[in-house]
Scaffold this active site. Sequence first.
Site, PDB file in Angstrom:
ATOM      1  N   HIS A  90       0.842  -1.208   0.000  1.00  0.00           N
ATOM      2  CA  HIS A  90       0.000   0.000   0.000  1.00  0.00           C
ATOM      3  C   HIS A  90       0.869   1.246   0.000  1.00  0.00           C
ATOM      4  O   HIS A  90       1.944   1.277   0.604  1.00  0.00           O
ATOM      5  CB  HIS A  90      -0.978   0.000   1.186  1.00  0.00           C
ATOM      6  CG  HIS A  90      -0.339   0.082   2.543  1.00  0.00           C
ATOM      7  ND1 HIS A  90      -0.100   1.276   3.182  1.00  0.00           N
ATOM      8  CD2 HIS A  90       0.106  -0.883   3.390  1.00  0.00           C
ATOM      9  CE1 HIS A  90       0.448   1.052   4.367  1.00  0.00           C
ATOM     10  NE2 HIS A  90       0.590  -0.255   4.514  1.00  0.00           N
ATOM     11  N   ASP A 101      -0.453   4.402   0.786  1.00  0.00           N
ATOM     12  CA  ASP A 101      -0.954   5.445   1.689  1.00  0.00           C
ATOM     13  C   ASP A 101      -0.270   5.316   3.042  1.00  0.00           C
ATOM     14  O   ASP A 101       0.338   4.286   3.361  1.00  0.00           O
ATOM     15  CB  ASP A 101      -2.474   5.372   1.838  1.00  0.00           C
ATOM     16  CG  ASP A 101      -2.947   4.083   2.498  1.00  0.00           C
ATOM     17  OD1 ASP A 101      -2.393   3.009   2.177  1.00  0.00           O
ATOM     18  OD2 ASP A 101      -3.884   4.143   3.322  1.00  0.00           O
ATOM     19  N   ASP A 154       6.290   1.645   6.531  1.00  0.00           N
ATOM     20  CA  ASP A 154       4.889   1.248   6.389  1.00  0.00           C
ATOM     21  C   ASP A 154       4.180   2.128   5.361  1.00  0.00           C
ATOM     22  O   ASP A 154       3.549   3.110   5.711  1.00  0.00           O
ATOM     23  CB  ASP A 154       4.191   1.356   7.758  1.00  0.00           C
ATOM     24  CG  ASP A 154       2.747   0.879   7.740  1.00  0.00           C
ATOM     25  OD1 ASP A 154       2.389   0.097   6.844  1.00  0.00           O
ATOM     26  OD2 ASP A 154       1.977   1.302   8.617  1.00  0.00           O
ATOM     27  N   GLU A 159      -5.166   1.349   2.599  1.00  0.00           N
ATOM     28  CA  GLU A 159      -4.936   0.332   3.628  1.00  0.00           C
ATOM     29  C   GLU A 159      -5.046   0.919   5.030  1.00  0.00           C
ATOM     30  O   GLU A 159      -5.582   0.281   5.946  1.00  0.00           O
ATOM     31  CB  GLU A 159      -3.560  -0.304   3.432  1.00  0.00           C
ATOM     32  CG  GLU A 159      -3.331  -1.581   4.247  1.00  0.00           C
ATOM     33  CD  GLU A 159      -2.831  -1.331   5.662  1.00  0.00           C
ATOM     34  OE1 GLU A 159      -2.892  -2.259   6.487  1.00  0.00           O
ATOM     35  OE2 GLU A 159      -2.379  -0.202   5.957  1.00  0.00           O
ATOM     36  N   GLU A 160      -4.550   2.143   5.208  1.00  0.00           N
ATOM     37  CA  GLU A 160      -4.585   2.761   6.535  1.00  0.00           C
ATOM     38  C   GLU A 160      -5.987   3.263   6.896  1.00  0.00           C
ATOM     39  O   GLU A 160      -6.203   3.739   8.010  1.00  0.00           O
ATOM     40  CB  GLU A 160      -3.591   3.930   6.602  1.00  0.00           C
ATOM     41  CG  GLU A 160      -2.153   3.562   6.293  1.00  0.00           C
ATOM     42  CD  GLU A 160      -1.505   2.680   7.356  1.00  0.00           C
ATOM     43  OE1 GLU A 160      -2.212   2.267   8.295  1.00  0.00           O
ATOM     44  OE2 GLU A 160      -0.310   2.391   7.236  1.00  0.00           O
ATOM     45  N   ASP A 166       4.532  -6.248   4.424  1.00  0.00           N
ATOM     46  CA  ASP A 166       3.845  -5.158   5.125  1.00  0.00           C
ATOM     47  C   ASP A 166       3.749  -5.488   6.617  1.00  0.00           C
ATOM     48  O   ASP A 166       2.762  -5.189   7.269  1.00  0.00           O
ATOM     49  CB  ASP A 166       2.440  -4.951   4.535  1.00  0.00           C
ATOM     50  CG  ASP A 166       1.719  -3.743   5.121  1.00  0.00           C
ATOM     51  OD1 ASP A 166       2.406  -2.829   5.620  1.00  0.00           O
ATOM     52  OD2 ASP A 166       0.477  -3.717   5.096  1.00  0.00           O
ATOM     53  N   HIS A 169       3.153   3.905  12.369  1.00  0.00           N
ATOM     54  CA  HIS A 169       1.989   4.617  12.934  1.00  0.00           C
ATOM     55  C   HIS A 169       2.384   5.573  14.063  1.00  0.00           C
ATOM     56  O   HIS A 169       1.549   6.341  14.526  1.00  0.00           O
ATOM     57  CB  HIS A 169       0.916   3.654  13.460  1.00  0.00           C
ATOM     58  CG  HIS A 169       0.244   2.850  12.409  1.00  0.00           C
ATOM     59  ND1 HIS A 169      -1.026   2.358  12.543  1.00  0.00           N
ATOM     60  CD2 HIS A 169       0.651   2.438  11.192  1.00  0.00           C
ATOM     61  CE1 HIS A 169      -1.371   1.684  11.469  1.00  0.00           C
ATOM     62  NE2 HIS A 169      -0.350   1.712  10.633  1.00  0.00           N
TER      63      HIS A 169
END
Length: 477
Positions: free
Chosen positions: A98, A100, A132, A166-167, A195, A445
């Site tokens: 991903h 994003d 990520d 994805e997020e 991931d 994150h």
Amino acid sequence: MANVEKYFELVDQNQKKFIEALREVVAIPSVSGDAARRPDVIRMGEWLQAKWEALGATCKRVDPGKQDLHGAILDLPPVILGQYGNDPSKKTVLVYGHYDVQPALLDDGWETDPFTLVEKEDGRLVGRGSTDDKGPVLGWLLCAQTHKEAGIDFPVNLKFCFEGMEESGSEGLDDIIVEEADKWFKGTDVVCISDNYWLGKNKPCLTHGLRGVSYFHLLVEGPGADLHSGVFGGTVHEPMVDLVHLMSKLVDVNGRILVPGIYDQVMPVTEEEEETYQGLEFSHADLAKDLKNDVIIHGAERDTLKHRWRYPTLSIHGVEGAFYASGDKTVIPAKVRGKFSLRTVPNMEPAKVAELVTEHLNAEFAKLGSKNKMTVIETHGGRWWYSSPKHPNFIAGAKATEKVYGVKPDLTREGGSIPVTLTFEENLNVNVLLLPMGAADDGAHSINEKLDKRNYIQGIKLLGAYLHEVAQTDLAA
């Protein structure tokens, strides 16, 4: 494997160029959860498509539709499908990632601008999305690019699926996978996803299991409006009192779930599984250091990992509708909503979990004799995923890891969820390997997210080595 050694040499020679490429993509603030950043998310997807097409890949942009994000109607970011190579004599590998990222502000506590990649003296590449998942996604591109520039035959046909949501729940992706299963994805032999992360900070791993998650709201409704505790305290059934009592009946202080029958579906521990806990890079000392306090429940490392990976757990997350600001407020809330989730494992079924949880809470509420109204709402029921680490796809991943790092990888599972793993496996009917690039302390994150230079460069080597190993592996064995 002379081609692999030549590939490794070229990756080492191009380290500066590869870091600059990562800097370029980190600079695109592709935050999918921010309406103001949606054009940047779309720009990131278009950047990937353009780079792959410049290499000679055939790409297909799939627009999932519209999204209502807090009242703003937005275009969902495109899912970029592609194919690099179409030789019927070669195996076909599908990779997912991903593009994003999570929100990030300097004011959150970042040491530097989160969207400016900074190479620290200790080798950390700090920037939002570095680990990520922009580093791994970029790794696949740089792998193909390096092969082409060096004139090395690319060992497989590579299909890819890169999404930009994805997020934010991967909205629209499952429908696309189902639709394209016998079309774009037809002919896929195996799937590889990069991931996730190593168990520790030094030793690579392969991941063969993920827990599912069932999320619940527990709603308790009483009077028609909030009440003054001095006037009505002790004269009415208070929703908050009922809720706190009910939440206390879900899990005990040692993490054991109190819902009757919830452990009956759990798959017994096998000899094959017990073997995977031997020699892992994991210690309670390191865990306590990461937690900044020793609040670990279990005495043995193996038991801690089992409760993170292969046993169900229930966590209480919060209460909506209750007073939570600083200061004092003597209010009796009229309606409160408790929120909790239950992480599921083989062979638990979400429907059965919801049934058991609802029955338990209904029974406990009946014991109270309260005149309030109680409702259990399941908001999400995602399934677990498990694969045998002895599958040929994992054997190829293990051989590639040993070639790059000189050690056999840990075989791990994770306590979290990557729902797309199961979607690919069920709809394509092929094995899925999780092949992480980043380390346990990358801080995905969180503030100051990083990808170590070592993991980035060796990770690019790993992706290439894996493809070469797959090319020589009998996947039907």
